[in-house]
Design an enzyme around this catalytic site. Structure first.
Site, PDB file in Angstrom:
ATOM      1  N   CYS A  38       0.806  -1.047   0.140  1.00 30.64           N
ATOM      2  CA  CYS A  38      -0.034   0.088  -0.073  1.00 30.64           C
ATOM      3  C   CYS A  38       0.851   1.339  -0.044  1.00 30.64           C
ATOM      4  CB  CYS A  38      -0.898  -0.066   1.377  1.00 30.64           C
ATOM      5  SG  CYS A  38      -2.055   1.531   1.317  1.00 30.64           S
ATOM      6  N   CYS A  90      -0.515   4.162   1.840  1.00 29.66           N
ATOM      7  CA  CYS A  90      -0.462   4.204   3.405  1.00 29.66           C
ATOM      8  C   CYS A  90       0.880   4.092   3.780  1.00 29.66           C
ATOM      9  CB  CYS A  90      -0.669   2.655   3.794  1.00 29.66           C
ATOM     10  SG  CYS A  90      -2.175   2.058   2.944  1.00 29.66           S
ATOM     11  N   ASP A  91       2.018   3.602   3.194  1.00 30.65           N
ATOM     12  CA  ASP A  91       3.644   3.556   3.409  1.00 30.65           C
ATOM     13  C   ASP A  91       4.293   4.557   2.921  1.00 30.65           C
ATOM     14  OD1 ASP A  91       2.673   1.744   5.673  1.00 30.65           O
ATOM     15  OD2 ASP A  91       2.752   0.041   4.195  1.00 30.65           O
TER      16      ASP A  91
HETATM   17  P1  FAD Z   1     -10.826  -4.855   6.619  1.00 27.49           P
HETATM   18  O1  FAD Z   1     -10.011  -3.939   7.431  1.00 27.49           O
HETATM   19  O2  FAD Z   1     -10.205  -5.536   5.761  1.00 27.49           O
HETATM   20  O3  FAD Z   1     -11.507  -5.652   7.789  1.00 27.49           O
HETATM   21  C1  FAD Z   1     -12.372  -6.880   7.161  1.00 27.49           C
HETATM   22  C2  FAD Z   1     -13.133  -7.452   8.407  1.00 27.49           C
HETATM   23  O4  FAD Z   1     -13.923  -8.571   7.860  1.00 27.49           O
HETATM   24  C3  FAD Z   1     -11.827  -8.255   9.452  1.00 27.49           C
HETATM   25  O5  FAD Z   1     -12.356  -8.076  10.766  1.00 27.49           O
HETATM   26  C4  FAD Z   1     -12.163  -9.867   9.097  1.00 27.49           C
HETATM   27  O6  FAD Z   1     -11.887 -10.503  10.134  1.00 27.49           O
HETATM   28  C5  FAD Z   1     -13.582  -9.766   8.895  1.00 27.49           C
HETATM   29  N1  FAD Z   1     -14.170 -10.953   7.901  1.00 27.49           N
HETATM   30  C6  FAD Z   1     -13.628 -11.339   6.520  1.00 27.49           C
HETATM   31  N2  FAD Z   1     -14.453 -12.411   6.299  1.00 27.49           N
HETATM   32  C7  FAD Z   1     -15.403 -12.660   7.254  1.00 27.49           C
HETATM   33  C8  FAD Z   1     -16.571 -13.774   7.669  1.00 27.49           C
HETATM   34  N3  FAD Z   1     -16.446 -14.616   6.796  1.00 27.49           N
HETATM   35  N4  FAD Z   1     -16.977 -13.569   8.898  1.00 27.49           N
HETATM   36  C9  FAD Z   1     -16.880 -12.515   9.604  1.00 27.49           C
HETATM   37  N5  FAD Z   1     -15.940 -11.750   9.483  1.00 27.49           N
HETATM   38  C10 FAD Z   1     -15.117 -11.690   8.284  1.00 27.49           C
HETATM   39  N6  FAD Z   1      -5.275   2.687   5.375  1.00 27.49           N
HETATM   40  C11 FAD Z   1      -5.189   4.047   5.817  1.00 27.49           C
HETATM   41  O7  FAD Z   1      -6.308   5.017   5.745  1.00 27.49           O
HETATM   42  N7  FAD Z   1      -4.069   4.399   6.398  1.00 27.49           N
HETATM   43  C12 FAD Z   1      -3.228   3.673   6.438  1.00 27.49           C
HETATM   44  O8  FAD Z   1      -1.898   3.992   7.012  1.00 27.49           O
HETATM   45  C13 FAD Z   1      -3.066   2.175   6.126  1.00 27.49           C
HETATM   46  N8  FAD Z   1      -2.177   1.399   6.389  1.00 27.49           N
HETATM   47  C14 FAD Z   1      -2.407  -0.091   5.904  1.00 27.49           C
HETATM   48  C15 FAD Z   1      -1.310  -0.941   6.049  1.00 27.49           C
HETATM   49  C16 FAD Z   1      -1.469  -2.165   5.833  1.00 27.49           C
HETATM   50  C17 FAD Z   1      -0.270  -3.064   5.909  1.00 27.49           C
HETATM   51  C18 FAD Z   1      -2.655  -2.488   4.975  1.00 27.49           C
HETATM   52  C19 FAD Z   1      -2.908  -4.182   4.501  1.00 27.49           C
HETATM   53  C20 FAD Z   1      -3.735  -1.435   4.670  1.00 27.49           C
HETATM   54  C21 FAD Z   1      -3.563  -0.153   5.236  1.00 27.49           C
HETATM   55  N9  FAD Z   1      -4.603   0.541   5.011  1.00 27.49           N
HETATM   56  C22 FAD Z   1      -4.470   1.826   5.423  1.00 27.49           C
HETATM   57  C23 FAD Z   1      -5.735   0.392   4.423  1.00 27.49           C
HETATM   58  C24 FAD Z   1      -6.806  -0.034   5.509  1.00 27.49           C
HETATM   59  O9  FAD Z   1      -6.258  -0.760   6.430  1.00 27.49           O
HETATM   60  C25 FAD Z   1      -8.089  -0.591   4.862  1.00 27.49           C
HETATM   61  O10 FAD Z   1      -8.658   0.235   3.863  1.00 27.49           O
HETATM   62  C26 FAD Z   1      -9.223  -0.781   5.841  1.00 27.49           C
HETATM   63  O11 FAD Z   1      -8.826  -1.735   6.811  1.00 27.49           O
HETATM   64  C27 FAD Z   1     -10.433  -1.576   5.110  1.00 27.49           C
HETATM   65  O12 FAD Z   1     -11.299  -1.533   6.162  1.00 27.49           O
HETATM   66  P2  FAD Z   1     -12.725  -2.571   6.223  1.00 27.49           P
HETATM   67  O13 FAD Z   1     -13.269  -2.415   7.447  1.00 27.49           O
HETATM   68  O14 FAD Z   1     -13.140  -2.605   4.771  1.00 27.49           O
HETATM   69  O15 FAD Z   1     -12.122  -3.998   5.912  1.00 27.49           O
END
Ligand code: FAD
Ligand code: NAP
Length: 326
Positions: A137, A140-141
């Site tokens: 990302c 992000c980084d």
């Molecule tokens: P996610 O955070 O992906 O959460 C998905 C959730 O769904 C998890 O809790 C998982 O357990 C759950 N889940 C999946 N399948 C199932 C199932 N079958 N049953 C029940 N639960 C399930 N963004 C920023 O804004 N700033 C940053 O600095 C940043 N740094 C990042 C660094 C890294 C290494 C990564 C990988 C990403 C980073 N991001 C950053 C991006 C950010 O993390 C994502 O955009 C954000 O987390 C997305 O949120 P979300 O809630 O859509 O999904």
């Protein structure tokens, strides 16, 4: 006997999208249940510094931010369930989910916030160097690689956008692609080729990430020529893998409309999916922005859309007589 939990709002996923939906849903009196999945807190729990989530002048840690979001959701009345959904039935309401624990979850509405995972090259050296120079990302980084020589791997829109983005931080960006043409849109390609600080290396794939120094950090990559097989070493301190993401939507195949990449399409400007009462938010419906703050924003939308849906459904369910009496 396995338990059954019923709720007005069932939320799958405990990343920024799911937990924000939970905060709004709880404050609307819907007593949401959040099924956390195998990664409680979501993707931010596997990173360290977060510098772009608004509200914090100091650098905060991803796991800490997610802990705060969970506490806030619980404080206003959301319930967390440490379970992973393995089966869904969206054919009628209440929607029915089966957890890995055997627990059945029934939701009058369903908020899908299961996120997406970056695809990796799956090299052992990549695994070792994650967070030490290897990232998926740039947005992000990228900031942590100011003034450093970096590479971006991939040939799609994401790779080209990440390479262009990295020119904000670095004067030496190289795009590495396994073929001799990009699949990114022409307009992005034109911007890439016109940029003085970006080079493209065609027909190359990463054979190995090379670490060095103390503490260990990325110092080079060994690149394999995909035509000749020849290996060549390229010095670099940052490598951004941009070879696509996989949305976590396997569960919904055949029940909910998905786009060609597996993302959940929503009606523009809303979180409404192809099934009334099912809402999607965060990375699972967003292939463009993929940020914590956008995930949180769409989580809020999903809760508000679900609340409106329930209010309208309740109104329609009331018998005419009781409406006249009211
Ligand atoms: P996610 O955070 O992906 O959460 C998905 C959730 O769904 C998890 O809790 C998982 O357990 C759950 N889940 C999946 N399948 C199932 C199932 N079958 N049953 C029940 N639960 C399930 N963004 C920023 O804004 N700033 C940053 O600095 C940043 N740094 C990042 C660094 C890294 C290494 C990564 C990988 C990403 C980073 N991001 C950053 C991006 C950010 O993390 C994502 O955009 C954000 O987390 C997305 O949120 P979300 O809630 O859509 O999904
Ligand atoms: P993508 O279009 O699937 O492209 C992935 C790229 O990575 C391809 O060039 C592919 O090479 C390469 N690749 C895949 N696996 C690889 C591996 N193991 N080793 C080396 N290279 C590998 O993914 P994306 O760029 O993330 O885009 C996903 C979707 O989001 C697309 O629909 C895209 O249009 C959309 N998107 C749009 C925008 C925008 O409109 N601004 C921005 C970002 C994303 P090959 O070309 O050889 O297959």
């Amino acid at each position: 006997m396995a338990a059954t939990h019923s709720t007005r709002m069932l939320i799958l996923g405990s990343g920024p999208a799911g937990l924000t939906a939970a905060i709004y849903g709880a404050r609307a009196g819907l007593a949401p249940i959040v099924v956390q999945g195998i990664q409680p807190g979501g993707q931010l729990t596997i990173t360290t510094d977060v510098e772009n989530y608004p509200g914090f002048a100091d650098v905060i840690q991803g796991p800490w931010l997610m802990e705060q979001m969970q506490k806030q959701a619980e404080h206003v009345g959301a319930r967390m369930e440490w379970d992973h959904i393995v089966e869904v039935d969206l054919s009628s309401r209440p929607f029915r989910m089966l957890g890995d624990s055997g627990t059945v979850y029934l939701g009058d509405t369903l908020v899908i916030a299961t996120g997406a995972q970056a695809k990796w090259l799956n090299l052992p050296s990549e695994e070792r160097m994650k967070g030490k120079g290897v990232s998926a990302c740039a947005t992000c980084d990228g900031f942590f690689y100011r003034g450093k020589k970096v590479i971006v791997i991939g040939g799609g829109n994401t790779a080209v956008e990440e390479a262009l983005y990295m020119t904000n931080h670095s004067h030496d960006v190289t795009l590495i692609h396994r073929r001799d043409s990009l699949r990114a849109e022409k307009i992005l390609q034109e911007r890439l080729f016109a940029h003085a600080n970006i080079k493209v290396m065609w027909n190359r794939e990463v054979a190995e990430f090379v670490g060095g120094g103390e503490p260990e950090g990325l110092v080079a990559v060994d690149l394999r020529d995909t035509v000749t097989g020849e290996i060549q070493r390229l010095d670099t301190e940052g490598a951004f893998i941009a070879i696509g993401h996989s949305p976590a939507t396997e569960l919904f195949k055949g029940q909910l409309e998905l786009d060609k990449d597996g993302y959940i399409p929503v009606e523009p400007g809303t979180s409404r999916t192809s099934i009334p009462g099912v809402f999607a938010c965060g990375d699972v419906m967003d292939k463009h922005y993929r940020q914590a703050v956008t995930a949180a924003g769409t989580g809020c939308m999903a809760a508000l859309d679900a609340e409106k849906f329930l209010a309208e459904a309740d109104f329609e369910a009331k018998p005419v007589r009781s409406l006249q009496e009211a």
